[in-house]
Each structure stands twice: as structure tokens, then as C-alpha cells.
Scaffold this motif. Structure first.
Motif, PDB file in Angstrom:
ATOM      1  N   VAL A 136       0.821  -1.197   0.000  1.00 54.22           N
ATOM      2  CA  VAL A 136       0.000   0.000   0.000  1.00 54.22           C
ATOM      3  C   VAL A 136       0.856   1.248   0.000  1.00 54.22           C
ATOM      4  O   VAL A 136       0.471   2.279  -0.538  1.00 54.22           O
ATOM      5  N   LEU A 137       2.046   1.173   0.574  1.00 61.30           N
ATOM      6  CA  LEU A 137       2.952   2.316   0.518  1.00 61.30           C
ATOM      7  C   LEU A 137       3.249   2.651  -0.937  1.00 61.30           C
ATOM      8  O   LEU A 137       3.281   3.812  -1.317  1.00 61.30           O
TER       9      LEU A 137
ATOM     10  N   ALA B  39       1.343   2.189  -3.416  1.00 59.60           N
ATOM     11  CA  ALA B  39       0.163   2.864  -3.940  1.00 59.60           C
ATOM     12  C   ALA B  39      -0.124   4.130  -3.151  1.00 59.60           C
ATOM     13  O   ALA B  39      -1.058   4.849  -3.463  1.00 59.60           O
ATOM     14  N   ALA B  40       0.685   4.372  -2.136  1.00 60.23           N
ATOM     15  CA  ALA B  40       0.575   5.550  -1.280  1.00 60.23           C
ATOM     16  C   ALA B  40      -0.830   5.708  -0.736  1.00 60.23           C
ATOM     17  O   ALA B  40      -1.550   6.633  -1.070  1.00 60.23           O
ATOM     18  N   THR B  41      -1.189   4.744   0.065  1.00 63.32           N
ATOM     19  CA  THR B  41      -2.480   4.741   0.740  1.00 63.32           C
ATOM     20  C   THR B  41      -3.634   4.460  -0.198  1.00 63.32           C
ATOM     21  O   THR B  41      -4.641   5.149  -0.178  1.00 63.32           O
ATOM     22  N   ALA B  42      -3.462   3.461  -0.993  1.00 64.25           N
ATOM     23  CA  ALA B  42      -4.536   3.043  -1.891  1.00 64.25           C
ATOM     24  C   ALA B  42      -5.751   2.612  -1.091  1.00 64.25           C
ATOM     25  O   ALA B  42      -5.634   2.158   0.032  1.00 64.25           O
TER      26      ALA B  42
ATOM     27  N   SER C  51       1.563   8.139  -8.952  1.00 59.54           N
ATOM     28  CA  SER C  51       2.576   9.120  -9.336  1.00 59.54           C
ATOM     29  C   SER C  51       3.410   9.587  -8.137  1.00 59.54           C
ATOM     30  O   SER C  51       4.346  10.354  -8.307  1.00 59.54           O
ATOM     31  N   LEU C  52       3.088   9.107  -6.972  1.00 58.13           N
ATOM     32  CA  LEU C  52       3.841   9.476  -5.780  1.00 58.13           C
ATOM     33  C   LEU C  52       5.298   9.051  -5.931  1.00 58.13           C
ATOM     34  O   LEU C  52       5.597   7.982  -6.436  1.00 58.13           O
ATOM     35  N   ASP C  53       6.204   9.903  -5.487  1.00 53.27           N
ATOM     36  CA  ASP C  53       7.640   9.634  -5.582  1.00 53.27           C
ATOM     37  C   ASP C  53       8.076   8.762  -4.410  1.00 53.27           C
ATOM     38  O   ASP C  53       8.339   9.259  -3.316  1.00 53.27           O
TER      39      ASP C  53
ATOM     40  N   GLY D  51       6.898  -0.836  -7.601  1.00 50.51           N
ATOM     41  CA  GLY D  51       7.170  -0.004  -6.436  1.00 50.51           C
ATOM     42  C   GLY D  51       7.375  -0.833  -5.184  1.00 50.51           C
ATOM     43  O   GLY D  51       8.231  -0.527  -4.355  1.00 50.51           O
ATOM     44  N   VAL D  52       6.612  -1.911  -5.051  1.00 49.33           N
ATOM     45  CA  VAL D  52       6.766  -2.811  -3.904  1.00 49.33           C
ATOM     46  C   VAL D  52       8.188  -3.358  -3.874  1.00 49.33           C
ATOM     47  O   VAL D  52       8.832  -3.376  -2.824  1.00 49.33           O
TER      48      VAL D  52
END
Length: 133
Positions: A15-16, A18-21, A34-36, A88-89
Motif C-alpha cells: 500500500v505504501l 500505492a501511497a495509501t490506496a 505518481s507518488l515519488d 514499487g513494492v
């Protein structure tokens, strides 16, 4: 004693990525794709906010969503993740494995106390190049 947590790590911060999906019918939202991720991992203050939330501390609204989705992501093998989220994971897990193994051990005690996810996802972790420690 450190356990082989590679597989668990693959999913722990899904989820990180996805930045709090939030949960969706078929996929986690791509709203935050799109979070860096590098910016979060490179900023100890931001990193600690997410970590403390996952450990039971205060959560921002984004952190709360993260905490709510994590059990489902672990249970379903990240089946609702997009390819970008999976990439990202892998980035997050490599960072955590190399730089923050104690944090991962702490989270495993909360989210995988029996080690079942660790065992279940061990092969996937190896394929992603995440070293087991």
C-alpha cells in the motif's frame, strides 16, 4: 533472531507503493501511483509517519487507508495491485531489507505473527531479487 522475511516484505508495503490506496472492486486505486517513492524512502520523517501508523500509532488519513488495505494485500498476494504498484513494492522492499530490517521485523510481528505470509511469498521475493536475512 531474524527470520527469512523476504516474501512477507514483498507485500508488507504494497500500500505504501500505492501511497495509501483504497480498496476497489478489482484493483487498488491508482490515484497515488505518481507518488515519488524515492522521496518517501529518502525522508526519514515521512517514512516514520507511515511506519508508526502501521505499528498502531496515529495515522494521517492516507496512513489510515494504508493500514486498512494492508491485510487484504497480504491475504490476496497483491492480486489487486497494478504492475506499477508491484514494481514499487520491489523498490520499497529492497530498501527495507537493506536499510531497515528491524522495522520489518517489528511489522512482521504485527501483520504476520505466525510467519505464514513469509513462507507463502518466499519464492516471489527471490524472483524480485530481495535478499532474505
Amino acid at each position: 533472531m531474524m527470520h527469512s522475511m523476504g516474501g512477507f516484505r514483498v507485500l508488507l508495503f504494497v500500500v505504501l507503493v500505492a501511497a495509501t490506496a483504497t480498496l476497489a472492486a478489482e484493483r487498488y486505486t491508482d490515484k497515488y501511483d505518481s507518488l515519488d517513492i524515492d522521496a518517501i524512502l529518502g525522508n526519514e520523517r515521512l517514512y516514520q509517519k507511515y511506519l508508526q501508523c502501521l505499528k498502531g500509532g496515529r495515522c494521517t488519513p492516507d496512513g489510515k487507508e494504508l493500514k486498512e488495505v494492508l491485510p487484504d494485500a497480504l491475504k490476496t498476494g497483491c492480486s489487486k495491485c497494478s504492475e506499477k504498484q508491484r514494481q514499487g513494492v520491489a523498490k520499497v522492499m529492497k530498501f527495507m531489507t537493506e536499510k531497515k530490517p528491524k522495522d520489518l521485523a517489528d511489522l512482521e510481528k504485527i501483520y504476520d505473527p505466525t510467519g505464514s505470509y513469509r513462507k507463502q511469498y518466499q519464492e516471489e521475493a527471490k524472483k524480485l531479487g530481495i535478499a532474505n536475512k
